[in-house]
Design an enzyme around this catalytic site. Structure first.
Site, PDB file in Angstrom:
ATOM      1  N   ASP A  25       0.802  -1.227   0.000  1.00 48.71           N
ATOM      2  CA  ASP A  25       0.000   0.000   0.000  1.00 48.71           C
ATOM      3  C   ASP A  25       0.834   1.277   0.000  1.00 48.71           C
ATOM      4  O   ASP A  25       0.421   2.292  -0.544  1.00 48.71           O
ATOM      5  CB  ASP A  25      -0.939   0.020   1.208  1.00 48.71           C
ATOM      6  CG  ASP A  25      -0.167   0.183   2.514  1.00 48.71           C
ATOM      7  OD1 ASP A  25       0.653  -0.706   2.830  1.00 48.71           O
ATOM      8  OD2 ASP A  25      -0.365   1.198   3.202  1.00 48.71           O
ATOM      9  N   ASP A  28       5.775   0.370   3.215  1.00 45.07           N
ATOM     10  CA  ASP A  28       6.123  -0.878   3.899  1.00 45.07           C
ATOM     11  C   ASP A  28       5.871  -2.063   2.969  1.00 45.07           C
ATOM     12  O   ASP A  28       5.628  -1.887   1.779  1.00 45.07           O
ATOM     13  CB  ASP A  28       5.333  -1.003   5.223  1.00 45.07           C
ATOM     14  CG  ASP A  28       3.846  -0.810   4.995  1.00 45.07           C
ATOM     15  OD1 ASP A  28       3.375  -1.042   3.866  1.00 45.07           O
ATOM     16  OD2 ASP A  28       3.139  -0.433   5.951  1.00 45.07           O
ATOM     17  N   TYR A 176      -5.276   0.299   8.935  1.00 44.98           N
ATOM     18  CA  TYR A 176      -6.417   0.523   8.047  1.00 44.98           C
ATOM     19  C   TYR A 176      -7.697   0.048   8.709  1.00 44.98           C
ATOM     20  O   TYR A 176      -8.465  -0.729   8.185  1.00 44.98           O
ATOM     21  CB  TYR A 176      -6.192  -0.159   6.690  1.00 44.98           C
ATOM     22  CG  TYR A 176      -5.074   0.519   5.936  1.00 44.98           C
ATOM     23  CD1 TYR A 176      -5.268   1.773   5.349  1.00 44.98           C
ATOM     24  CD2 TYR A 176      -3.807  -0.048   5.852  1.00 44.98           C
ATOM     25  CE1 TYR A 176      -4.233   2.427   4.697  1.00 44.98           C
ATOM     26  CE2 TYR A 176      -2.770   0.605   5.200  1.00 44.98           C
ATOM     27  CZ  TYR A 176      -2.995   1.837   4.624  1.00 44.98           C
ATOM     28  OH  TYR A 176      -1.972   2.488   3.982  1.00 44.98           O
ATOM     29  N   GLU A 416       5.601   9.690   3.632  1.00 45.09           N
ATOM     30  CA  GLU A 416       5.268   8.379   3.051  1.00 45.09           C
ATOM     31  C   GLU A 416       4.331   8.521   1.846  1.00 45.09           C
ATOM     32  O   GLU A 416       3.302   9.174   1.929  1.00 45.09           O
ATOM     33  CB  GLU A 416       4.602   7.475   4.099  1.00 45.09           C
ATOM     34  CG  GLU A 416       4.437   6.051   3.603  1.00 45.09           C
ATOM     35  CD  GLU A 416       4.095   5.058   4.718  1.00 45.09           C
ATOM     36  OE1 GLU A 416       4.337   3.862   4.531  1.00 45.09           O
ATOM     37  OE2 GLU A 416       3.572   5.475   5.766  1.00 45.09           O
TER      38      GLU A 416
END
Length: 439
Positions: A25, A28, A176, A416
């Site tokens: 996603d 990571d 999430y 990120e």
């Protein structure tokens, strides 16, 4: 992307399923099904609205969608079961390693009748249904496979109701977690299935259940977690352009969202930074900017085609006005901001150098074939030197409320990048690149 090689080639094997493929996603090495499905839906919507403007890039956009849908077909292969995650985020975050070196546990998580996940299931149905429209002409057989699966997955989502973060809390929260509940995904999933099937069944579902699923709630944030606003805009198209009279109210629902965004409008409730950036939340704010900007140019398109405007308490807002707001956001992201910095990596003379992304921050396996293990990677994470690999095109989390950006790898809320930040931007950029300045 010559600095990336194969990774995760045995994903799913510990559960005897093939879960190879799909997308990590963000920075990571976890495959989270919820944001991956939303990314897919937004890439598909980008192609459906603006694919004609993508020119030679249209094939690349379809390839990117198919990479996700091939994975989602694998994840939904068994009836009433969806594999929703590969990898354990807590263990993954305890390491800083290239995906090619990954040796953390590839835990596989699923939802089923006993542990439902309406939110992730309905979003997966939306992804499959929207993608089926993308491939309808170019690959009708694949399109039918996607649509059949979307219908089955939505039925499962609707029948076995519950939030996936209730049963899988320790694994998916706080990463999430489904904060907005699953009603928005049911409305969104039904809207995409109505569009893909043209079946009266989904239309009557939306008519009878729309209110109870929150059609007129005033939640004005569109993201991987909350789809209400996207569903309103999508359903307003059926009313404006296909003249589906029973969806008349969705024009009003969409208008109230638009009015909440327009600076100076009577019902405006959106914060902007001094430099003019729409500001929703400090964590990865640009995801909300790219998703909102997509809705602005898309709704402007529907209004233009139907010769309609938005009335915000007596203030008339034209499609041109919406595009102007959208263009200001796009220009800000690409470098027209107080820092004179592009927040898209690799674009413009000045852009983030130390993004929070494993593979980009460590030497590539092609230049450093020896394994860099779990703990050793943190030397790269904490280093002040720029990333050795440029993740071209990635949009980072973005600046704070005061237009400041630190460019520190450890600051994941700003540094990120994420797939769901880029996906809606694809359609918006296609529009501005080829609309010949007609805002």
């Amino acid at each position: 992307m010559n600095w990336r090689k194969n990774s995760g080639l045995s994903d799913g094997s510990n559960m005897k399923v093939d879960l190879v493929g799909g997308y990590y996603d963000a920075g990571d090495n976890i495959k989270f099904g919820f944001p991956m499905a939303f990314t897919t839906t937004m890439l598909s919507w980008s192609v459906l609205e603006f694919g004609g403007m993508m020119k030679s890039e249209l094939g690349n956009a379809k390839t990117a969608i198919r990479w996700a849908t091939d994975y989602l077909l694998k994840a939904t292969k068994q009836p009433d079961t969806i594999y929703v995650q590969v990898g354990d985020a807590n263990k993954d975050h305890a390491c800083w390693e290239r995906p090619e070196d990954m040796d953390t546990q590839r835990t596989v998580l699923k939802i089923d009748k006993n542990n439902p996940g309406t939110d992730v299931a309905a979003e997966t149905a939306a992804a499959l249904a929207s993608a089926s429209l993308v491939f309808r002409k170019s690959d009708p057989i694949y399109s039918k496979i996607l649509l059949r699966r979307a219908i089955r997955v939505f039925a499962f989502a609707d029948k076995y109701r519950g939030s996936y973060s209730d049963g899988l809390k320790n694994y998916v929260c706080p990463f999430y977690c489904s904060y907005s509940g699953f009603q928005d995904e049911l409305l969104w999933g039904a809207a995409w299935l109505q569009k893909a099937t043209r079946s009266p069944m989904y239309l009557s579902y939306i008519q009878s259940k729309g209110q109870s699923l929150g059609a007129d709630e005033s939640d004005n944030t569109f993201s991987w977690d909350n789809k209400h606003v996207g569903a309103r805009i999508l359903l307003s198209k059926a009313f404006l352009l296909q003249k589906v009279q029973s969806l008349h109210d969705y024009k009003g629902h969409a208008d109230s969202f638009i009015c909440s965004l327009v600076p100076g409008a009577p019902f405006s409730q959106t914060q902007y930074t001094p430099g003019g950036l729409l500001f929703k939340m400090p964590d990865s704010n640009l995801q909300y900017v790219t998703s909102t900007t997509f809705l602005l140019v898309t709704y402007a398109k529907y209004l233009t085609k139907s010769h309609k405007v938005v009335n915000c308490g007596g203030m008339i807002v034209t499609p041109r006005h919406l595009r102007t707001i959208a263009k200001k956001q796009v220009d800000y992201i690409l470098g027209d901001n107080p820092l004179k910095m592009s927040f898209m990596v690799g674009y413009g003379p000045r852009y983030p150098q130390r993004i929070h992304h494993r593979g980009a921050s460590m030497p590539s396996v092609s230049t450093h074939p020896a394994k860099i293990d779990c703990g050793a990677g943190f030397a790269f994470m904490h280093s002040e030197t720029p990333n050795p690999n440029v993740l071209v095109g990635a949009i980072v989390g973005g600046p704070d409320l005061h237009d400041q950006y630190t460019d520190e790898r450890s600051d994941y809320s700003q540094a990120e990048p994420a797939t769901y930040t880029n996906a809606p931007f694809v359609g918006t950029l296609a529009y501005f690149a080829h609309s010949f300045g007609q805002i």
